[in-house]
Design a protein around this motif. Structure first.
Motif, PDB file in Angstrom:
ATOM      1  N   LYS A   1     -26.987 -16.328-120.483  1.00  0.00           N
ATOM      2  CA  LYS A   1     -25.698 -15.735-120.095  1.00  0.00           C
ATOM      3  C   LYS A   1     -25.663 -15.201-118.669  1.00  0.00           C
ATOM      4  CE  LYS A   1     -23.596 -14.557-124.504  1.00  0.00           C
ATOM      5  NZ  LYS A   1     -22.180 -14.825-124.294  1.00  0.00           N
ATOM      6  N   PHE A   2     -26.496 -15.689-117.794  1.00  0.00           N
ATOM      7  CA  PHE A   2     -26.419 -15.326-116.382  1.00  0.00           C
ATOM      8  C   PHE A   2     -26.385 -13.825-116.144  1.00  0.00           C
ATOM      9  CE2 PHE A   2     -24.266 -19.425-116.854  1.00  0.00           C
ATOM     10  CZ  PHE A   2     -25.111 -20.200-116.086  1.00  0.00           C
ATOM     11  N   GLY A   3     -27.306 -13.115-116.757  1.00  0.00           N
ATOM     12  CA  GLY A   3     -27.403 -11.694-116.449  1.00  0.00           C
ATOM     13  C   GLY A   3     -26.745 -10.777-117.456  1.00  0.00           C
ATOM     14  N   LYS A   4     -26.140 -11.354-118.488  1.00  0.00           N
ATOM     15  CA  LYS A   4     -25.557 -10.479-119.506  1.00  0.00           C
ATOM     16  C   LYS A   4     -26.522 -10.355-120.672  1.00  0.00           C
ATOM     17  CE  LYS A   4     -20.876 -12.005-118.694  1.00  0.00           C
ATOM     18  NZ  LYS A   4     -19.823 -12.784-119.339  1.00  0.00           N
ATOM     19  N   PRO A   5     -26.862  -9.127-121.050  1.00  0.00           N
ATOM     20  CA  PRO A   5     -27.750  -8.950-122.194  1.00  0.00           C
ATOM     21  C   PRO A   5     -27.196  -9.661-123.430  1.00  0.00           C
ATOM     22  CG  PRO A   5     -27.423  -6.879-121.071  1.00  0.00           C
ATOM     23  CD  PRO A   5     -26.492  -7.858-120.431  1.00  0.00           C
TER      24      PRO A   5
END
Lengths: 324, 503, 340
Positions: free
Chosen positions: C279-283
């Motif tokens: 998710k490109f940096g989303k937890p």
């Protein structure tokens, strides 16, 4: 804040202190003995110095969770230098330099590179704890401590005061001069209050944030010097006990005095030390201390929150009118 | 009048403290009509819209939609009455697609935190919505990847997702759109109109009124001044700028300066910033006030920031007292002798929780301190003198700025500037949210300042620029219309700024 | 500070050129799935360097500790994804752990003791939820305080030291159960994560969690009960932390009042580092699970190679710093894409 409300707040603070002291004194008259008051002041010193540093970070509206780890690293650095036969001033400077460097690193990461303060400082704090294991692989250091004169920092007296307390007062005085009386204090508050407006007014906001983190690191290491001097040994968990009291002191003080300041932090520290010392006298074990502090902190934040205090005030409208 | 209008607002009153924002206003809107609302800032059009959308409640008057009386006391009540509002800066979730944004909160018939999200179903519902309002837009893209106009369309569709929507309010939807994007938006508005929707359209751009609206209503000073059909206005040569102008405003401006030989203090040469403003040149002299008029989105805001080191121009030069200067930050601009009274005083100008002394002295901490320490007594005296000079009401130096009115807050920003003793003063939108008395004082202060410094006023209020400045120029879509001149009349300035027409 | 880049007016042609979301470019694919490659790489490298690393016993041990950690970080993942913070989770685990140990050593049977531990988790979850989600008080300071409260009570239960247990009850039996070669616990936790993934990806719940972080105002305007959502997240975090604490009591055959400290850094590292996956940096839960496996493998392998506590701690801190940096980098990249 007008002088008038400040006066009321000081009165209210004095009343709270008197009530708490009175309660403990009624349980155990030794509470107000000279010996205990000295112990209390000594207790205030370690927590107070660390909280002073944190005050600056809170004033610029950031958070620092790294200072306990950094303080541990500072303690071990100092211990290692003393054990290695370095002169005391050098060892202490080494410990303080650790705090300064980590603080500057935090500040640059947050101000210049816009990293989120909470997680970044948790990470740098973790790093610092890792580094603190380097010197002795995690065992505590106390070699040469007795000879170095470090313990005199705890035992000595200065102008009739115990040295740790004198150091706290000295640090607080410098803190008051910086935050309340100097142009930098204005810049710190302006940065925290409204960063954009401060920048438009020519305040170097990034530099102020870096300075705040640097002072926080420095104070954490100074406080751990006092702690090590009183315990007689440096260990890798020396700093961890600073976290909760420092946050509690700053927030308790800010809740009492309307905003974070050096005096507010000192007041917060004093309230906490009063309670912790009192409970210790009542033979309540040490591991309850964080429970007491955190309960008081949660209550203070909740009760002093403007929306909640507003709701409370609406419940007693008559009193509100009298005040207006 | 025969049959009642689809929307009929009668005798609407609204007060904020001493300010009468709406004064016995009537307003009618027909189904299948695009109705433009016009007026300068503070004329009352946004208050009317907020009453219609349930944000404010009216003090007096009645609102009838399709013959039925509505109270509209809350946003929910307005939505239930079929009123759909698109804010000037709509709130969207960037990573979600257009369709997902439209149905945010209504992903499933059973709304709740644990309802299934069926992507296909949402796409199908979005397609159904597009069938009702045929518009060429790809709703499967993430909103962040969309051009501005598509985001606007998503916001409009979000407002119209409910079956019962019958009145659509668009608040300056074109302010961030390019010309070509504007055409797509207008196409959409025509489509919606053909579906029988009644559309209220707020804009500052008069050319758009003639392009898209059927009728327009002009507000001035909280009153409805006129309502005309666009065709009728064109036929009879009705001047909208004249309707918008406030004829009594002339009294509050100080007399102009007749000095024309003041030395040039600050000069801009061919200043440009991609997509914001281009080839802006002017020279500001001591002894006179230079006025730059431009609507929201015309580039005046960015220009003012480029003059003060907040933004950096792509090309062009700035000269201060004959020397070329480049600013990387406001601090450098201040040091060089430039002071900006920013357009948004709450976010850019003041620390609202601090008192007057704090705010004035922070603009010049070097002057407020000696050897690094604050000179408390002197600072209080200085702030007191400045408060008197700007006529701060009430003159309570220890009161946090939150407790002052907008006009007095603005006076404190000016006091900051006076404390700085700059060579150039740039005022951006100096009287937004300022009452008439404070406005007069602020204009007088600007005139006084011009005796020893160059003063530039940058505003989207044409009357203000024309009234207070000696030489004026308009900025239209980032480009100056002509050069600053003493000869430009009020009408010319307004036409240049609103239509881009040179004299 | 106002974001000046956002105000720029894109030209129609440039805006129309903005990339659509169809088809992944190689760089994006690397960012999205690269982390899984890294996880595999760690295991391959250690297997080559120390064959004991992949001995059944070691694998089993790693699976157990990874399962417990993954359970503990589940609530934290979504709290951080929604843009909030919880620094009390590890102390709640320690308290529930000590509660169970205290009750069992005091003569209570295991079902009652686990109920007590669970109750503690619910209690602290409710406390955080009420103060942070209900009253909108600052999350960091509140959870620092509630965490300190939990840690303090945990220490008090054992009078400052750990409590060793002679029996591990039904929880111990549960931990010993296997499904084929896999420990049952690992299978259960994997199943929980599958359900969590379903909630995150297929229900409104997950959609609102991420939307909250991006634009709270938009979600509130859409009529979503935002406060109720945050309330549930904090309660969830308290409950899963407590369950992890209960499992640890049986797994360690003891109550450890200070077990929280080691999970603190690992939890945030797993959540942030795992956010880089998918998710490109989303937890996200799959990322957290992968990061927990990665951390467990890395720290376990490093121990086999004889790394000191100090070195491992530095690795932890550095990884978290790298995780933060990557998240901020990925976000600015996304942001640039928006305004380009």
């Amino acid at each position: 804040m007008t002088t008038n409300t400040l006066f009321i707040r000081i009165l209210a603070f004095g009343a709270i202190v008197a009530i708490i002291a009175g309660l403990f004194w009624s349980q155990n008259p030794a509470f107000l003995s000279t010996g205990n008051i000295r112990a209390l002041m000594r207790h205030m010193s370690v927590n107070g110095v660390a909280a002073l540093g944190l005050t600056f970070v809170i004033v610029v509206r950031h958070f620092d969770l790294s200072f306990p780890g950094v303080a541990s690293f500072g303690a071990m650095t100092m211990g290692w230098l003393i054990a290695g036969g370095q002169p005391l001033w050098m060892a202490i400077s080494g410990g303080l330099a650790v705090g300064l460097l980590f603080g500057i690193f935090n500040g640059i990461a947050v101000a210049r590179f816009k990293l989120p303060d909470i997680v970044t400082t948790i990470a740098t704090g973790g790093l610092a704890i890792g580094f603190s294991y380097f010197y002795s692989n995690g065992t505590s250091i106390s070699r040469n401590f007795f000879m170095s004169g470090l313990l005199d920092i705890n035992d000595g007296r200065f102008l009739g005061l115990d040295r740790p307390f004198a150091i706290l007062l000295g640090a607080a005085l410098i803190g008051i001069l910086i935050l309340n009386a100097s142009r930098f204090g204005r810049a710190f508050y302006a940065t925290g209050e409204n960063e954009t407006a401060a920048w438009y007014s020519g305040v170097p906001v990034n530099a102020m944030v870096v300075a705040a983190f640097a002072l926080c690191g420095l104070c954490a290491c100074l406080s751990v010097v006092l702690l090590v001097a009183s315990s007689g040994a440096a260990n890798v968990s020396a700093g961890t006990q600073l976290l909760m009291p420092a946050f509690a002191a700053v927030y308790l003080g800010a809740a009492l005095f309307g905003r974070p300041s050096v005096l507010a932090t000192l007041a917060g520290t004093m309230l906490m030390s009063l309670m912790l010392n009192g409970f210790t006298l009542l033979a309540i074990p040490y591991y309850y201390s964080d429970a007491i502090v955190s309960t008081v902190l949660i209550l203070a934040i909740t009760c002093f929150d403007p929306r909640i205090s507003g709701a409370l005030r609406r419940l007693i409208p008559a009193r509100k009118e009298k005040l207006a | 009048m025969g049959a009642e209008s689809f929307l009929a607002m009668r005798g609407i009153d609204k007060r904020f403290g001493d300010v009468r924002a709406l004064n016995d206003v009537d307003f009618e809107l027909e189904a299948g009509e695009i109705h433009a609302l016009l007026g300068v800032n503070g004329a009352g059009k946004s208050t009317l819209i907020k009453i219609l959308s349930g944000v404010y409640s009216k003090d007096a008057g009645s609102i009838r939609i399709d013959g039925e009386e509505f109270a509209l006391g809350s946003p929910r009540a307005a939505i239930e009455a079929g009123i759909a509002v698109v804010q000037q800066h709509p709130e969207l979730v960037g990573d979600l697609t257009g369709a997902e944004n439209i149905f945010l909160g209504q992903e499933h018939r059973r709304s709740g935190l644990f309802s299934p999200v069926n992507g296909q179903d949402i796409r199908r519902r979005a397609a159904a919505l597009l069938e009702r309002f045929p518009i060429d837009v790809d709703l499967d893209r993430a909103v962040d990847d969309m051009p501005a106009v598509d985001r606007e369309i998503v916001a409009i569709l979000h407002a119209l997702r409910l079956e019962n929507a019958r009145i659509l309010i668009l608040d300056e939807p074109t302010s961030t759109l390019t010309e070509r994007e504007k055409e797509s938006l207008f196409e959409m508005m025509q489509t919606l109109k053909a579906q029988g929707l009644a559309i209220i359209y707020i804009t500052h751009h008069l050319d758009e009124v003639f392009e898209i609206a059927d009728r327009f209503t002009v507000f001035r000073g909280g009153r409805r001044v006129a309502t005309h059909g666009v065709a009728e206005a064109q036929r009879e040569g009705i001047s909208i700028p004249n309707l918008m102008l406030d004829s009594v405003a002339g009294d509050i401006f100080p007399p102009r300066s007749d000095r024309v030989d003041g030395e040039v203090v600050f000069e801009a040469r061919d200043l440009s910033r991609q997509g914001e403003f281009e080839d802006v040149s002017f020279s500001a002299r001591k002894g006179e006030i230079l006025g730059i008029f431009g609507l929201v989105g015309s580039g005046v805001d960015e220009l003012s920031k480029a003059l003060f080191g907040v933004l950096r121009p792509d090309s062009g030069e700035l000269h201060l007292n004959g020397r070329r200067v480049r600013f990387r930050s406001p601090a450098q601009a201040l040091k060089a002798g430039i002071f900006l009274v920013p357009g948004d005083r709450r976010t850019e100008g003041l620390s609202m929780d601090e008192n007057v002394i704090f705010n004035t002295t922070v603009a010049n901490l070097g002057r407020a301190s000696l050897g690094g320490f604050m000179r408390f007594g002197r600072n209080r005296r200085d702030s007191g003198a400045l408060a008197e000079r700007v006529d701060l009401q009430p003159r309570k130096l220890d009161r946090p700025l939150r407790g002052y009115s907008g006009g007095n807050q603005q006076k404190v920003v000016i006091a900051k500037g006076l404390y700085r003793e700059a060579d150039v003063y740039i005022f951006v939108e100096p009287t937004v949210g300022v009452d008439i008395g404070a406005r007069a004082k602020i204009y007088t202060l600007m005139r006084e300042l011009s005796d020893r410094a160059a003063v530039i006023v940058i505003s989207s209020d044409c009357d203000e620029v024309f009234g207070v400045a000696d030489r004026t120029v308009a900025l239209y879509k980032g480009a100056p219309i002509g050069a600053p001149s003493r000869e430009i009349t009020r009408d010319h300035l307004l036409h240049a700024g609103i239509m881009g027409e040179a004299v | 500070m106002t974001d000046v880049t956002q105000q720029s007016v894109p030209t129609a042609s440039a805006a129309r050129r903005a990339p659509a979301r169809q088809g992944l470019q190689p760089g994006q694919a690397l960012m999205r799935y690269g982390f899984f490659g890294l996880v595999i790489a760690v295991f391959v490298v250690f297997a080559v360097l120390r064959p004991t690393f992949i001995a059944p016993g070691n694998i089993h041990g790693m699976l157990m500790s990874a399962s417990i950690a993954a359970l503990m970080f589940l609530g934290l993942t979504w709290i951080v994804a929604a843009g909030e913070i919880d620094v009390s989770f590890m102390s709640v685990a320690a308290l529930s752990n000590m509660t169970v140990a205290g009750l069992v050593s005091g003569g209570a049977d295991w079902p009652l003791a686990t109920l007590g531990g669970l109750g503690i988790g619910v209690l602290f979850g409710l406390l955080n939820a009420t103060l942070v989600a209900g009253l909108r008080l600052p999350a960091l300071v509140i959870t620092i305080a509630s965490g300190a409260l939990a840690a303090s009570i945990a220490a008090a239960i054992g009078l400052g030291t750990s409590i060793s247990l002679s029996t591990t009850g039904y929880v111990g039996a549960l931990l010993d159960m296997r499904v084929g070669v896999l420990p049952l616990l690992a299978v259960i936790v994997a199943a929980i994560y599958v359900v969590a993934w379903f909630m995150q990806e297929k229900l409104t719940f997950g959609r609102y969690v991420y939307a909250l972080e991006q634009n709270r105002a938009a979600v509130e305007e859409a009529g979503v009960p935002v406060n109720r959502l945050m309330f549930m997240l904090y309660v969830l975090s308290g409950v899963v932390s407590a369950v992890a604490g209960i499992l640890l009591a049986a797994n360690l055959s003891s109550g450890q009042p200070y077990l929280g400290t080691s999970y603190f850094l690992d939890g945030l590292t797993a959540v942030l580092l795992g956010g880089m996956a998918l998710k490109f940096g989303k937890p996200n839960v799959i990322g957290t699970l992968a990061a927990v496996i990665f951390l467990t493998g890395l720290l376990n392998g490093a121990a086999l190679l004889g790394w000191t506590d100090s070195q491992r701690q530095i690795v932890r801190g550095s990884l978290l710093l790298v995780g933060v940096g990557l998240v901020v980098y990925a976000r600015t990249r996304t942001h640039k894409r928006k305004t380009a």
